[in-house]
Write a protein that holds these residues in place. Sequence first.
Motif, PDB file in Angstrom:
ATOM      1  N   ARG A  34     -13.716 -77.678 -25.520  1.00 23.12           N
ATOM      2  CA  ARG A  34     -13.347 -76.942 -24.591  1.00 23.12           C
ATOM      3  C   ARG A  34     -13.293 -75.705 -24.477  1.00 23.12           C
ATOM      4  NH1 ARG A  34     -11.328 -82.183 -22.894  1.00 23.12           N
ATOM      5  NH2 ARG A  34      -8.979 -81.646 -22.505  1.00 23.12           N
ATOM      6  N   VAL A  35     -11.958 -75.236 -24.733  1.00 22.60           N
ATOM      7  CA  VAL A  35     -11.918 -73.876 -24.163  1.00 22.60           C
ATOM      8  C   VAL A  35     -12.337 -72.805 -25.433  1.00 22.60           C
ATOM      9  CG1 VAL A  35     -10.360 -72.026 -25.583  1.00 22.60           C
ATOM     10  CG2 VAL A  35      -9.050 -74.385 -23.714  1.00 22.60           C
ATOM     11  N   GLU A  36     -13.115 -73.259 -26.216  1.00 20.87           N
ATOM     12  CA  GLU A  36     -13.809 -72.610 -27.359  1.00 20.87           C
ATOM     13  C   GLU A  36     -15.484 -71.611 -26.753  1.00 20.87           C
ATOM     14  OE1 GLU A  36     -13.262 -74.386 -30.824  1.00 20.87           O
ATOM     15  OE2 GLU A  36     -11.629 -72.719 -31.608  1.00 20.87           O
ATOM     16  N   ALA A  37     -15.390 -73.633 -25.716  1.00 19.93           N
ATOM     17  CA  ALA A  37     -16.986 -73.244 -25.011  1.00 19.93           C
ATOM     18  C   ALA A  37     -17.216 -72.362 -24.145  1.00 19.93           C
ATOM     19  CB  ALA A  37     -16.964 -74.844 -24.917  1.00 19.93           C
ATOM     20  N   ALA A  38     -16.070 -72.502 -23.569  1.00 19.82           N
ATOM     21  CA  ALA A  38     -15.390 -71.098 -21.949  1.00 19.82           C
ATOM     22  C   ALA A  38     -15.573 -70.370 -22.952  1.00 19.82           C
ATOM     23  CB  ALA A  38     -14.396 -72.297 -21.515  1.00 19.82           C
ATOM     24  N   LEU A  39     -14.813 -69.975 -23.569  1.00 17.73           N
ATOM     25  CA  LEU A  39     -14.423 -68.335 -23.954  1.00 17.73           C
ATOM     26  C   LEU A  39     -15.936 -67.856 -24.523  1.00 17.73           C
ATOM     27  CD1 LEU A  39     -10.825 -68.757 -25.923  1.00 17.73           C
ATOM     28  CD2 LEU A  39     -11.726 -67.727 -23.364  1.00 17.73           C
ATOM     29  N   ALA A  40     -16.937 -68.496 -25.440  1.00 17.12           N
ATOM     30  CA  ALA A  40     -18.216 -68.007 -25.591  1.00 17.12           C
ATOM     31  C   ALA A  40     -19.272 -67.839 -24.606  1.00 17.12           C
ATOM     32  CB  ALA A  40     -18.434 -69.472 -27.178  1.00 17.12           C
ATOM     33  N   LYS A  41     -18.968 -68.802 -23.510  1.00 15.16           N
ATOM     34  CA  LYS A  41     -19.758 -68.262 -22.765  1.00 15.16           C
ATOM     35  C   LYS A  41     -19.127 -66.379 -21.451  1.00 15.16           C
ATOM     36  CE  LYS A  41     -21.842 -70.168 -18.591  1.00 15.16           C
ATOM     37  NZ  LYS A  41     -21.753 -71.639 -17.696  1.00 15.16           N
ATOM     38  N   ASP A  42     -18.007 -66.827 -21.040  1.00 12.76           N
ATOM     39  CA  ASP A  42     -17.841 -65.512 -20.629  1.00 12.76           C
ATOM     40  C   ASP A  42     -15.775 -66.086 -20.396  1.00 12.76           C
ATOM     41  OD1 ASP A  42     -17.183 -63.898 -18.789  1.00 12.76           O
ATOM     42  OD2 ASP A  42     -18.511 -64.511 -17.548  1.00 12.76           O
ATOM     43  N   PRO A  43     -15.689 -65.331 -21.214  1.00 11.48           N
ATOM     44  CA  PRO A  43     -14.165 -65.161 -21.321  1.00 11.48           C
ATOM     45  C   PRO A  43     -13.310 -64.528 -20.245  1.00 11.48           C
ATOM     46  CG  PRO A  43     -14.966 -63.560 -23.185  1.00 11.48           C
ATOM     47  CD  PRO A  43     -16.037 -64.413 -22.566  1.00 11.48           C
ATOM     48  N   ARG A  44     -14.358 -63.849 -19.257  1.00  9.03           N
ATOM     49  CA  ARG A  44     -13.176 -63.106 -18.323  1.00  9.03           C
ATOM     50  C   ARG A  44     -13.594 -63.471 -16.691  1.00  9.03           C
ATOM     51  NH1 ARG A  44     -12.131 -57.914 -19.371  1.00  9.03           N
ATOM     52  NH2 ARG A  44     -13.448 -56.920 -20.928  1.00  9.03           N
ATOM     53  N   ALA A  45     -14.912 -65.076 -17.049  1.00 10.71           N
ATOM     54  CA  ALA A  45     -14.512 -65.866 -15.921  1.00 10.71           C
ATOM     55  C   ALA A  45     -13.654 -67.332 -16.026  1.00 10.71           C
ATOM     56  CB  ALA A  45     -16.093 -66.595 -16.274  1.00 10.71           C
ATOM     57  N   VAL A  46     -12.787 -67.448 -17.025  1.00 10.09           N
ATOM     58  CA  VAL A  46     -11.813 -68.415 -17.168  1.00 10.09           C
ATOM     59  C   VAL A  46     -10.357 -67.498 -17.504  1.00 10.09           C
ATOM     60  CG1 VAL A  46     -13.415 -70.133 -17.918  1.00 10.09           C
ATOM     61  CG2 VAL A  46     -11.895 -69.028 -19.725  1.00 10.09           C
ATOM     62  N   GLY A  47      -9.393 -68.824 -17.172  1.00 11.75           N
ATOM     63  CA  GLY A  47      -8.030 -67.840 -17.366  1.00 11.75           C
ATOM     64  C   GLY A  47      -7.377 -66.950 -16.440  1.00 11.75           C
ATOM     65  N   SER A  53      -6.872 -56.177 -20.664  1.00  8.25           N
ATOM     66  CA  SER A  53      -8.060 -57.304 -21.487  1.00  8.25           C
ATOM     67  C   SER A  53      -6.890 -58.343 -22.140  1.00  8.25           C
ATOM     68  CB  SER A  53      -8.065 -56.564 -22.799  1.00  8.25           C
ATOM     69  OG  SER A  53      -6.753 -56.194 -23.720  1.00  8.25           O
ATOM     70  N   THR A  54      -5.587 -59.276 -21.984  1.00  5.64           N
ATOM     71  CA  THR A  54      -5.607 -59.840 -22.131  1.00  5.64           C
ATOM     72  C   THR A  54      -5.044 -61.071 -20.759  1.00  5.64           C
ATOM     73  OG1 THR A  54      -4.009 -58.675 -23.879  1.00  5.64           O
ATOM     74  CG2 THR A  54      -3.201 -60.845 -23.334  1.00  5.64           C
ATOM     75  N   ARG A  55      -5.157 -61.864 -21.528  1.00  8.00           N
ATOM     76  CA  ARG A  55      -5.506 -63.496 -20.290  1.00  8.00           C
ATOM     77  C   ARG A  55      -5.123 -64.321 -20.896  1.00  8.00           C
ATOM     78  NH1 ARG A  55      -9.663 -61.525 -16.389  1.00  8.00           N
ATOM     79  NH2 ARG A  55      -9.411 -63.890 -15.662  1.00  8.00           N
ATOM     80  N   MET A  56      -4.635 -65.384 -19.960  1.00  4.06           N
ATOM     81  CA  MET A  56      -3.961 -66.980 -20.366  1.00  4.06           C
ATOM     82  C   MET A  56      -4.831 -68.181 -19.582  1.00  4.06           C
ATOM     83  SD  MET A  56       0.005 -68.516 -19.582  1.00  4.06           S
ATOM     84  CE  MET A  56      -0.472 -68.698 -17.794  1.00  4.06           C
ATOM     85  N   LEU A  57      -4.964 -68.578 -20.586  1.00  6.81           N
ATOM     86  CA  LEU A  57      -5.755 -70.154 -19.799  1.00  6.81           C
ATOM     87  C   LEU A  57      -5.189 -71.675 -20.470  1.00  6.81           C
ATOM     88  CD1 LEU A  57      -8.928 -70.898 -19.064  1.00  6.81           C
ATOM     89  CD2 LEU A  57      -9.294 -71.128 -21.871  1.00  6.81           C
ATOM     90  N   THR A  58      -5.026 -72.039 -19.607  1.00  9.85           N
ATOM     91  CA  THR A  58      -4.961 -73.110 -19.905  1.00  9.85           C
ATOM     92  C   THR A  58      -5.897 -74.677 -19.838  1.00  9.85           C
ATOM     93  OG1 THR A  58      -3.721 -74.030 -17.481  1.00  9.85           O
ATOM     94  CG2 THR A  58      -1.700 -72.837 -19.656  1.00  9.85           C
TER      95      THR A  58
END
Length: 84
Positions: A34-47, A53-58
């Motif tokens: 799920r995380v890899e799919a979300a990051l592939a789509k738009d890493p700024r939209a999550v986390g 340029s550094t973000r945290m996501l759970t």
Amino acid sequence: MGYEAKWSNRAERELDQYELTDVETCALEEAIRRVEAALAKDPRAVGVMQLVSTRMLTDAPLGIVYDIIEADKIVIISSAWFFK
């Protein structure tokens, strides 16, 4: 074009340190997908932004810290942890 998620050696080692049950391993693998799919789509939209340029996501039971390299459309997962 989407982004490519790359796991650092450190992040992989951090996840490898946990002794997980089969159920926990399955849940972790699903969260990774799920995380890899979300990051592939738009890493700024999550986390949540930590630095420019550094973000945290759970996504239970997985937590990650990642950096976005916009010019190359790459997301580097620099740290990862398992939580219950």
